[in-house]
Scaffold this motif. Structure first.
Motif, PDB file in Angstrom:
ATOM      1  N   SER A  13       2.318  12.441   1.914  1.00  0.00           N
ATOM      2  CA  SER A  13       3.066  12.687   1.294  1.00  0.00           C
ATOM      3  C   SER A  13       2.921  13.971  -0.114  1.00  0.00           C
ATOM      4  CB  SER A  13       4.611  12.778   0.880  1.00  0.00           C
ATOM      5  OG  SER A  13       4.766  11.352  -0.891  1.00  0.00           O
ATOM      6  N   VAL A  14       2.199  13.303  -0.984  1.00  0.00           N
ATOM      7  CA  VAL A  14       1.346  14.584  -1.980  1.00  0.00           C
ATOM      8  C   VAL A  14       0.507  15.523  -0.878  1.00  0.00           C
ATOM      9  CG1 VAL A  14       0.391  14.844  -4.029  1.00  0.00           C
ATOM     10  CG2 VAL A  14       1.851  13.208  -3.396  1.00  0.00           C
ATOM     11  N   ILE A  15      -0.618  15.019  -0.159  1.00  0.00           N
ATOM     12  CA  ILE A  15      -1.011  15.992   0.326  1.00  0.00           C
ATOM     13  C   ILE A  15       0.069  17.151   1.369  1.00  0.00           C
ATOM     14  CG2 ILE A  15      -3.190  15.313   2.460  1.00  0.00           C
ATOM     15  CD1 ILE A  15      -3.906  13.517   1.301  1.00  0.00           C
TER      16      ILE A  15
ATOM     17  N   SER B 260       0.703  -1.482   0.114  1.00  0.00           N
ATOM     18  CA  SER B 260      -0.169   0.274   0.376  1.00  0.00           C
ATOM     19  C   SER B 260       1.270   1.111  -0.064  1.00  0.00           C
ATOM     20  CB  SER B 260      -0.776  -0.401   1.193  1.00  0.00           C
ATOM     21  OG  SER B 260      -1.448   1.543   1.532  1.00  0.00           O
ATOM     22  N   MET B 261       0.344   2.061  -0.777  1.00  0.00           N
ATOM     23  CA  MET B 261       1.455   3.183  -0.733  1.00  0.00           C
ATOM     24  C   MET B 261       0.192   4.696  -0.626  1.00  0.00           C
ATOM     25  SD  MET B 261       2.569   3.010  -5.022  1.00  0.00           S
ATOM     26  CE  MET B 261       3.640   1.307  -5.340  1.00  0.00           C
ATOM     27  N   GLY B 262      -0.098   4.126   0.749  1.00  0.00           N
ATOM     28  CA  GLY B 262      -0.487   5.257   1.182  1.00  0.00           C
ATOM     29  C   GLY B 262      -0.065   6.335   2.201  1.00  0.00           C
ATOM     30  N   SER B 263       1.283   6.092   2.862  1.00  0.00           N
ATOM     31  CA  SER B 263       2.371   7.239   3.390  1.00  0.00           C
ATOM     32  C   SER B 263       2.780   8.018   1.778  1.00  0.00           C
ATOM     33  CB  SER B 263       3.073   6.459   3.555  1.00  0.00           C
ATOM     34  OG  SER B 263       4.279   5.370   2.846  1.00  0.00           O
ATOM     35  N   LEU B 264       2.781   7.599   0.674  1.00  0.00           N
ATOM     36  CA  LEU B 264       2.795   8.466  -0.350  1.00  0.00           C
ATOM     37  C   LEU B 264       2.074   9.039  -0.179  1.00  0.00           C
ATOM     38  CD1 LEU B 264       5.163   5.773  -2.474  1.00  0.00           C
ATOM     39  CD2 LEU B 264       6.500   7.161  -1.135  1.00  0.00           C
TER      40      LEU B 264
END
Length: 256
Positions: A213-215, A206-210
């Motif tokens: 980072s955009v947010i 999962s790329m939730g943390s990425l």
């Protein structure tokens, strides 16, 4: 020539005296200028931490026409997202379906966008520390100077623009990373198109943390853009204190 050298030395001496007179004053943190700077400092930490600390992997299940046993191959990737260096690994390092999967890698190199974003966020973090030190430790120096508020204002405008550029580039790179590590990878791998080799996409980290980072990148842009007004109020363009004083008026209040 000698008089110019004397004036320079005199200015440096006065600046040194002001810099040596450190006085902790937390009142600026109660004002929008200082309070928003603290928020910018915190947001920059989340920006580079959520991107720079990411580690993930994509898994594909491989089965051979001659064998009933399925094997899972894995490609591990992470910051700075040089996917073209992430090769597939097999259990015990053995060949699967007579294919040496170590010779096959993911597609794409997104290190430029990721490193630009993280490096810029780190520089913003350091600048926020320096600005907060100036606000709370050298309040009088910041108030009395004409160049410091103007420099702060110019940097604020530039940083706002760079947050937009770096975050937009990173958001585009993240979209490509999701595509390159998703189910489409099965179609791109040559061995998966060979007769007798069947590949099935299993999962990707999962790329939730990425996404976070955009947010935080766009949040930083909003914070810096909003704070530009409060920094502008400290400049001589908005508060011409010298003109007001010479006319016998009361200097307008500052934002600190």
């Amino acid at each position: 020539m000698a008089s110019n050298i004397y004036l320079v030395r005199q200015r440096i001496s006065r600046l040194g005296q002001r810099m040596s007179s450190f006085q902790l004053n937390l009142n600026p943190l109660k004002e929008p200028l200082g309070f928003i700077k603290v928020l910018e400092w915190i947001a920059s930490i989340f920006a580079f931490a959520t991107c720079g600390g990411f580690k993930g992997k994509t898994e594909i299940q491989v089965s051979c026409a001659k064998g009933a046993e399925n094997k899972t191959i894995t490609a591990t990737f992470g910051y700075p997202f040089r996917l073209n260096e992430a090769s597939f690994q097999t259990p015990q390092g053995l060949n699967v379906c007579s294919v040496d999967w170590k010779n096959y890698v993911l597609i794409g190199d997104y290190s430029s966008s990721a490193q630009f974003y993280v490096t810029f966020a780190v520089f913003v973090f350091l600048y926020c520390l320096a600005a907060l030190l100036l606000y709370v430790g050298y309040t009088s120096l910041y108030r009395d100077s004409r160049k410091l508020p103007m420099t702060d204002f110019v940097i604020t405008i530039v940083v706002t623009f760079l947050w937009l550029v770096s975050t937009s580039a990173w958001a585009k790179a993240l979209t490509d990373i999701k595509t390159a590590t998703g189910s489409n990878i099965v179609q791109e791998l040559k061995p998966c198109n060979l007769q007798g080799v069947m590949c099935q996409f299993v999962s990707v980290t999962s790329m939730g943390s990425l996404n976070v980072s955009v947010i935080f990148g766009f949040l930083n842009m909003i914070l810096w853009g909003g704070n530009a007004w409060f920094v502008y109020k400290e400049t001589s363009f908005h508060s011409p204190s010298n003109t007001s004083t010479s006319q016998g008026g009361i200097p307008p209040p500052t934002g600190i």
